[in-house]
Write a protein that holds these residues in place. Structure first.
Motif, PDB file in Angstrom:
ATOM      1  N   LEU A  21       0.967  -1.188   0.037  1.00  0.00           N
ATOM      2  CA  LEU A  21       0.027  -0.190   0.126  1.00  0.00           C
ATOM      3  C   LEU A  21       0.933   1.281  -0.083  1.00  0.00           C
ATOM      4  O   LEU A  21       1.882   1.265   0.795  1.00  0.00           O
ATOM      5  CB  LEU A  21      -0.972   0.037   1.307  1.00  0.00           C
ATOM      6  CG  LEU A  21      -2.358  -0.856   1.168  1.00  0.00           C
ATOM      7  CD1 LEU A  21      -3.012  -0.563   2.615  1.00  0.00           C
ATOM      8  CD2 LEU A  21      -3.304  -0.644   0.171  1.00  0.00           C
ATOM      9  N   VAL A  24      -1.006   6.352   1.796  1.00  0.00           N
ATOM     10  CA  VAL A  24      -2.010   6.343   2.720  1.00  0.00           C
ATOM     11  C   VAL A  24      -1.999   7.603   3.540  1.00  0.00           C
ATOM     12  O   VAL A  24      -0.943   7.878   4.243  1.00  0.00           O
ATOM     13  CB  VAL A  24      -1.817   5.116   3.374  1.00  0.00           C
ATOM     14  CG1 VAL A  24      -3.190   5.177   4.409  1.00  0.00           C
ATOM     15  CG2 VAL A  24      -1.875   3.837   2.411  1.00  0.00           C
ATOM     16  N   CYS A  42      -4.774  -7.051   0.613  1.00  0.00           N
ATOM     17  CA  CYS A  42      -4.784  -5.756  -0.111  1.00  0.00           C
ATOM     18  C   CYS A  42      -3.786  -4.879   0.990  1.00  0.00           C
ATOM     19  O   CYS A  42      -3.311  -3.615   0.562  1.00  0.00           O
ATOM     20  CB  CYS A  42      -6.063  -5.074  -0.256  1.00  0.00           C
ATOM     21  SG  CYS A  42      -6.911  -4.424   1.387  1.00  0.00           S
ATOM     22  N   LYS A  44      -4.595  -4.336   4.643  1.00  0.00           N
ATOM     23  CA  LYS A  44      -5.078  -3.707   5.631  1.00  0.00           C
ATOM     24  C   LYS A  44      -4.434  -4.211   6.907  1.00  0.00           C
ATOM     25  O   LYS A  44      -4.263  -3.077   7.764  1.00  0.00           O
ATOM     26  CB  LYS A  44      -6.636  -4.151   5.859  1.00  0.00           C
ATOM     27  CG  LYS A  44      -7.301  -3.827   4.646  1.00  0.00           C
ATOM     28  CD  LYS A  44      -8.975  -4.309   4.799  1.00  0.00           C
ATOM     29  CE  LYS A  44      -9.091  -5.841   4.832  1.00  0.00           C
ATOM     30  NZ  LYS A  44      -8.609  -6.871   3.700  1.00  0.00           N
ATOM     31  N   ALA A 215      -9.201   0.077   0.757  1.00  0.00           N
ATOM     32  CA  ALA A 215      -7.985  -0.158   0.113  1.00  0.00           C
ATOM     33  C   ALA A 215      -8.027  -1.096  -0.926  1.00  0.00           C
ATOM     34  O   ALA A 215      -9.052  -2.202  -0.619  1.00  0.00           O
ATOM     35  CB  ALA A 215      -7.049  -0.741   1.314  1.00  0.00           C
ATOM     36  N   GLY A 219      -3.347   1.129  -3.068  1.00  0.00           N
ATOM     37  CA  GLY A 219      -3.787   2.173  -2.458  1.00  0.00           C
ATOM     38  C   GLY A 219      -4.880   2.440  -1.752  1.00  0.00           C
ATOM     39  O   GLY A 219      -5.660   1.526  -1.709  1.00  0.00           O
TER      40      GLY A 219
END
Length: 266
Positions: A21, A24, A42, A44, A215, A219
């Motif tokens: 990611l 953020v 993803c 998290k 998410a 991203g």
């Protein structure tokens, strides 16, 4: 508006130098619940562990009460921020009260003695999680929902202003899921805790989140109030799933239902 307790800006998170990611921005505010949703894998949980100071960030910055967590000792950080992972080992023979006392480790003096303040914090944590009736029972004898309340009481005993929960409803039946989320909602509203929660259920995210971050694809694809974020377009983009989003006429809460042409009303 409550006090801002945790801020992440331009954060990049991942494992072994490989980002999952990027870019953020996250703000956790006293009295508010922010829910993180997105497809499996993803990032998290990686995001939550990074802002908790358990994983190094690959870029960007995090501040807890205005201070980078890396500049704080583990003991001081634990006084400001509490983190409950997806699952925890169940120690054999330990009672709920003994477990919750462990949550006070960050506040004990050099000799590790329990104080009156520790006892008050343990009693408070047991009470607000409805775990007081379980205090003298062994953890390994409890149901999944009861154990989750005990673990939640343990992190609450830290008396931190920020609470991070990674999928706290996993493996729980529907009743116990709502009991845990009701407790989180109450902690925010009545005790001013800034809560960041990873959830899978979009309807629960809409009902319990003041803000939702979605998410996907490396991203954050949407962030804001549930009614602004949990739209059919955003859900399709993030999950690849066609849904209908309806609003409960009594509560105003949103509910998401998959579009199943084969089950359409006739």
């Amino acid at each position: 508006m409550g006090d801002v307790r945790l801020v992440a800006e331009g954060l990049e998170v991942g494992h072994a130098g490989r980002p999952v990611l990027s870019g953020v921005d996250l703000t956790l505010t006293s009295g508010k619940v922010t829910v993180l949703v997105g497809p499996n894998g993803c990032g998290k949980s990686t995001l939550l562990r990074t802002v908790a100071g358990l994983l190094p960030s690959l870029g960007g910055e995090v501040r807890v009460d205005g201070v980078p967590p890396g500049s704080l000792t583990r003991r001081v950080l634990s006084q400001r921020l509490a983190f409950l992972p997806q699952s925890s080992l169940t120690p054999a023979g330990v009672t709920v009260r003994e477990l919750v006392r462990h949550g006070r480790y960050a506040h004990r003096g050099v000799f590790g003695r329990h104080t009156a303040e520790d006892a008050e914090a343990v009693a408070w944590a047991l009470e607000v999680t409805d775990a007081a009736p379980l205090a003298d029972r062994r953890l390994d004898e409890l149901s999944g929902g009861e154990r989750q309340r005990a673990w939640l009481a343990t992190v609450l005993a830290q008396r931190a202003g920020v609470l991070l929960l990674d999928e706290p409803t996993t493996y729980l039946d529907l009743r116990h899921q709502f009991e845990i989320l009701d407790t989180v909602r109450r902690l925010a509203r009545e005790h001013g805790i800034a809560c960041g929660v990873v959830l899978h259920d979009l309807t629960q995210a809409a009902a319990y989140g003041d803000e939702v971050l979605v998410a996907a694809g490396g991203g954050v694809v949407a962030a804001g109030a549930p009614r602004e974020v949990l739209t059919p377009e955003v859900i399709d983009s993030a999950f690849g799933l066609k849904v209908s989003v309806v609003r409960d006429p009594e509560t105003g809460y949103l509910a998401c239902f998959p579009r199943r042409p084969d089950l359409a009303a006739t």
